[in-house]
Design a protein around this motif. Structure first.
Motif, mmCIF file in Angstrom:
data_model
loop_
_atom_site.group_PDB
_atom_site.id
_atom_site.type_symbol
_atom_site.label_atom_id
_atom_site.label_comp_id
_atom_site.label_asym_id
_atom_site.label_seq_id
_atom_site.Cartn_x
_atom_site.Cartn_y
_atom_site.Cartn_z
ATOM 1 N N VAL A 147 40.190 53.113 34.345
ATOM 2 C CA VAL A 147 39.619 51.796 34.056
ATOM 3 C C VAL A 147 39.359 51.133 35.401
ATOM 4 C CG1 VAL A 147 39.988 49.536 33.019
ATOM 5 C CG2 VAL A 147 40.784 51.597 31.841
ATOM 6 N N GLU A 148 38.081 50.976 35.729
ATOM 7 C CA GLU A 148 37.697 50.446 37.034
ATOM 8 C C GLU A 148 37.480 48.940 37.015
ATOM 9 O OE1 GLU A 148 37.495 52.399 39.838
ATOM 10 O OE2 GLU A 148 38.270 54.004 38.578
ATOM 11 N N LEU A 149 37.022 48.417 35.888
ATOM 12 C CA LEU A 149 36.725 46.988 35.767
ATOM 13 C C LEU A 149 37.247 46.473 34.436
ATOM 14 C CD1 LEU A 149 32.966 47.162 36.801
ATOM 15 C CD2 LEU A 149 34.831 46.453 38.269
ATOM 16 N N ILE A 150 37.648 45.208 34.434
ATOM 17 C CA ILE A 150 38.072 44.551 33.200
ATOM 18 C C ILE A 150 37.188 43.324 33.023
ATOM 19 C CG2 ILE A 150 39.960 43.387 31.999
ATOM 20 C CD1 ILE A 150 41.890 45.009 33.821
ATOM 21 N N LEU A 151 36.563 43.226 31.857
ATOM 22 C CA LEU A 151 35.733 42.069 31.514
ATOM 23 C C LEU A 151 36.408 41.317 30.389
ATOM 24 C CD1 LEU A 151 32.175 43.700 31.382
ATOM 25 C CD2 LEU A 151 33.237 42.527 33.298
ATOM 26 N N SER A 152 36.374 39.984 30.472
ATOM 27 C CA SER A 152 36.987 39.187 29.411
ATOM 28 C C SER A 152 36.329 37.826 29.316
ATOM 29 C CB SER A 152 38.484 39.008 29.673
ATOM 30 O OG SER A 152 38.691 38.099 30.729
ATOM 31 N N ASP A 153 36.635 37.130 28.225
ATOM 32 C CA ASP A 153 36.280 35.728 28.088
ATOM 33 C C ASP A 153 37.238 34.932 28.970
ATOM 34 O OD1 ASP A 153 34.196 35.947 26.180
ATOM 35 O OD2 ASP A 153 35.672 36.237 24.596
ATOM 36 N N PRO A 154 36.894 33.692 29.323
ATOM 37 C CA PRO A 154 37.781 32.902 30.189
ATOM 38 C C PRO A 154 39.204 32.730 29.642
ATOM 39 C CG PRO A 154 35.646 31.855 30.043
ATOM 40 C CD PRO A 154 35.646 32.995 29.059
ATOM 41 N N GLY A 155 39.353 32.523 28.345
ATOM 42 C CA GLY A 155 40.685 32.330 27.768
ATOM 43 C C GLY A 155 41.566 33.545 27.946
ATOM 44 N N GLU A 156 41.008 34.714 27.699
ATOM 45 C CA GLU A 156 41.768 35.952 27.870
ATOM 46 C C GLU A 156 41.952 36.263 29.353
ATOM 47 O OE1 GLU A 156 43.174 37.369 25.144
ATOM 48 O OE2 GLU A 156 42.239 35.644 24.202
ATOM 49 N N GLY A 157 40.960 35.920 30.161
ATOM 50 C CA GLY A 157 41.065 36.142 31.600
ATOM 51 C C GLY A 157 42.211 35.351 32.213
ATOM 52 N N ALA A 158 42.444 34.137 31.700
ATOM 53 C CA ALA A 158 43.550 33.326 32.199
ATOM 54 C C ALA A 158 44.887 34.001 31.929
ATOM 55 C CB ALA A 158 43.512 31.942 31.558
ATOM 56 N N LYS A 159 44.998 34.715 30.815
ATOM 57 C CA LYS A 159 46.234 35.435 30.491
ATOM 58 C C LYS A 159 46.453 36.618 31.434
ATOM 59 C CE LYS A 159 45.824 34.436 25.562
ATOM 60 N NZ LYS A 159 45.623 35.058 24.238
ATOM 61 N N LEU A 160 45.357 37.137 31.991
ATOM 62 C CA LEU A 160 45.436 38.327 32.843
ATOM 63 C C LEU A 160 45.490 38.000 34.326
ATOM 64 C CD1 LEU A 160 42.742 40.451 31.006
ATOM 65 C CD2 LEU A 160 45.219 40.770 30.912
ATOM 66 N N GLU A 161 45.189 36.777 34.682
ATOM 67 C CA GLU A 161 45.082 36.398 36.083
ATOM 68 C C GLU A 161 46.356 36.749 36.843
ATOM 69 O OE1 GLU A 161 43.724 32.506 38.585
ATOM 70 O OE2 GLU A 161 43.063 32.750 36.526
ATOM 71 N N GLY A 162 46.195 37.492 37.921
ATOM 72 C CA GLY A 162 47.311 37.907 38.744
ATOM 73 C C GLY A 162 48.057 39.122 38.215
#
Length: 186
Positions: free
Chosen positions: A161-176
């Motif tokens: 898995v080279e890249l992860i794409l998400s909506d902003p809400g889910e991206g906030a859960k993944l940040e860091g």
């Protein structure tokens, strides 16, 4: 291709509005490679973009698309399809269900999990058909639990898995906590 050329190409591109890039713990060089490859792909240089990404290893590379619950926004899914087509990557759509579906009885828990999986499959089906129509390898995975933990586990299971794409809400859960470069699509 020298990195300074890629930076100039990247700076000169008009990125689609609503796309943000966040660095995962994979390291600065890997992140720079992704930025270079995306810049080249957006500029129509797919062969060069593929060469930059191939520097990182061999095997089928994938983009992980993290949905919001059981659904995927049209903007996110379309962007993922276009990017996968330009980079010649496979796609994996991930639906993460609430870990709290363990209701008072095992039968209720099973019923809720099955219902979530069925709704998720119905939501992702049009995107999988579009991917197939474009000649892309694509699949769908349903998991239950903490979004970041499930993304980490799936990336570990799939390896490339080279890249992860998400909506902003889910991206906030993944940040860091994202194991690969994280892009949020508004």
């Amino acid at each position: 291709m020298p990195r300074n050329i890629a930076k100039r190409i990247w700076a000169g591109l008009s990125r689609p509005s609503g796309i943000r890039v966040r660095k995962g713990p994979g390291g600065r060089d890997r992140f720079a490679d992704y930025a270079e490859a995306l810049a080249l792909a957006e500029a129509g240089e797919q062969a060069l973009a593929g060469g930059v990404i191939r520097r990182g290893g061999s095997g089928r590379k994938r983009i992980l698309v993290v949905g919001h619950g059981h659904s995927f926004s049209p903007r996110l899914a379309e962007y993922a399809l276009g990017l996968a087509q330009r980079l010649e990557y496979g796609l994996v759509f991930l639906s993460v269900g609430d870990p709290g579906v363990a209701a008072s009885t095992p039968q209720m828990s099973s019923y809720l999990r099955d219902g979530f999986a069925r709704r998720s499959g119905e939501e992702v089906r049009p995107w999988l058909l579009l991917a197939t129509g474009r000649g892309l390898e694509a699949g769908h995975v349903v998991r239950f639990g903490d979004t970041a933990r499930e993304v980490e586990g799936l990336c570990r299971d799939l390896h490339r898995v080279e890249l992860i794409l998400s909506d902003p809400g889910e991206g906030a859960k993944l940040e860091g906590r994202a194991p690969s470069a994280l892009f949020t699509v508004d």
